[in-house]
Design a protein around this motif. Structure first.
Motif, PDB file in Angstrom:
ATOM      1  N   LYS A  68      94.366 -15.380  35.092  1.00 56.28           N
ATOM      2  CA  LYS A  68      95.618 -15.560  35.827  1.00 56.28           C
ATOM      3  C   LYS A  68      96.055 -17.005  35.688  1.00 56.28           C
ATOM      4  O   LYS A  68      95.241 -17.925  35.785  1.00 56.28           O
ATOM      5  N   VAL A  69      97.333 -17.191  35.463  1.00 53.64           N
ATOM      6  CA  VAL A  69      97.937 -18.516  35.439  1.00 53.64           C
ATOM      7  C   VAL A  69      98.812 -18.593  36.682  1.00 53.64           C
ATOM      8  O   VAL A  69      99.706 -17.769  36.869  1.00 53.64           O
ATOM      9  N   ILE A  70      98.534 -19.563  37.540  1.00 54.56           N
ATOM     10  CA  ILE A  70      99.241 -19.675  38.806  1.00 54.56           C
ATOM     11  C   ILE A  70     100.180 -20.874  38.768  1.00 54.56           C
ATOM     12  O   ILE A  70      99.767 -21.996  38.465  1.00 54.56           O
ATOM     13  N   LYS A  71     101.448 -20.592  39.069  1.00 54.23           N
ATOM     14  CA  LYS A  71     102.430 -21.666  39.196  1.00 54.23           C
ATOM     15  C   LYS A  71     102.266 -22.230  40.609  1.00 54.23           C
ATOM     16  O   LYS A  71     102.716 -21.640  41.581  1.00 54.23           O
ATOM     17  N   LEU A  72     101.584 -23.354  40.728  1.00 50.99           N
ATOM     18  CA  LEU A  72     101.273 -23.928  42.024  1.00 50.99           C
ATOM     19  C   LEU A  72     102.530 -24.297  42.813  1.00 50.99           C
ATOM     20  O   LEU A  72     102.521 -24.297  44.034  1.00 50.99           O
ATOM     21  N   TYR A  73     103.604 -24.584  42.114  1.00 47.75           N
ATOM     22  CA  TYR A  73     104.849 -25.012  42.772  1.00 47.75           C
ATOM     23  C   TYR A  73     105.594 -23.842  43.411  1.00 47.75           C
ATOM     24  O   TYR A  73     106.418 -24.037  44.276  1.00 47.75           O
ATOM     25  N   SER A  74     105.278 -22.609  42.995  1.00 52.69           N
ATOM     26  CA  SER A  74     105.972 -21.457  43.585  1.00 52.69           C
ATOM     27  C   SER A  74     105.017 -20.412  44.146  1.00 52.69           C
ATOM     28  O   SER A  74     105.427 -19.515  44.865  1.00 52.69           O
ATOM     29  N   GLY A  75     103.745 -20.510  43.776  1.00 51.34           N
ATOM     30  CA  GLY A  75     102.775 -19.517  44.203  1.00 51.34           C
ATOM     31  C   GLY A  75     102.762 -18.273  43.350  1.00 51.34           C
ATOM     32  O   GLY A  75     101.941 -17.387  43.537  1.00 51.34           O
ATOM     33  N   GLN A  76     103.665 -18.165  42.388  1.00 50.96           N
ATOM     34  CA  GLN A  76     103.732 -17.013  41.501  1.00 50.96           C
ATOM     35  C   GLN A  76     102.596 -17.072  40.484  1.00 50.96           C
ATOM     36  O   GLN A  76     102.237 -18.144  40.002  1.00 50.96           O
ATOM     37  N   ALA A  77     102.023 -15.906  40.196  1.00 55.66           N
ATOM     38  CA  ALA A  77     100.946 -15.830  39.216  1.00 55.66           C
ATOM     39  C   ALA A  77     101.383 -14.987  38.034  1.00 55.66           C
ATOM     40  O   ALA A  77     102.133 -14.021  38.182  1.00 55.66           O
ATOM     41  N   LEU A  78     100.937 -15.378  36.857  1.00 55.26           N
ATOM     42  CA  LEU A  78     101.143 -14.598  35.637  1.00 55.26           C
ATOM     43  C   LEU A  78      99.810 -13.952  35.303  1.00 55.26           C
ATOM     44  O   LEU A  78      98.780 -14.610  35.395  1.00 55.26           O
ATOM     45  N   PRO A  79      99.708 -12.732  34.908  1.00 53.11           N
ATOM     46  CA  PRO A  79     100.845 -11.818  34.774  1.00 53.11           C
ATOM     47  C   PRO A  79     101.356 -11.385  36.142  1.00 53.11           C
ATOM     48  O   PRO A  79     100.602 -11.311  37.103  1.00 53.11           O
ATOM     49  N   ALA A  80     102.638 -11.123  36.192  1.00 57.53           N
ATOM     50  CA  ALA A  80     103.288 -10.739  37.452  1.00 57.53           C
ATOM     51  C   ALA A  80     102.966  -9.309  37.814  1.00 57.53           C
ATOM     52  O   ALA A  80     102.644  -8.492  37.042  1.00 57.53           O
TER      53      ALA A  80
END
Length: 80
Positions: A68-80
């Motif tokens: 998982k790749v987590i966008k720390l600035y938004s809390g969104q994780a890839l894959p969605a």
């Protein structure tokens, strides 16, 4: 996680301990977020985390749901 500002990466322990999968992740990452330790296990190069370009090559190189790749600035994780 690390002190990265923008990106975090989580890798399932079963993948991190598999030398073949660790080698594959190390090979596919264009910004060298992954490396292999002396025992072949996956290591995350925390200094390179914020260089991530969200290409998802690591996600596609590993079994589904294990990276998982987590966008720390938004809390969104890839894959969605």
């Amino acid at each position: 996680m690390s002190d990265a500002l923008f990106i975090g990466v989580e890798v399932d322990e079963s993948v991190a301990r598999d030398p073949q999968l660790a080698a594959k992740l190390t090979e596919v990452c264009p910004v060298d977020i992954f490396s292999q330790g002396p025992d072949g296990a996956l290591e995350i190069v925390t200094d390179n985390l914020d260089e991530c370009v969200l290409c998802e090559l690591c996600i596609n190189a590993a079994p589904a749901g294990t990276v998982k790749v987590i966008k720390l600035y938004s809390g969104q994780a890839l894959p969605a």
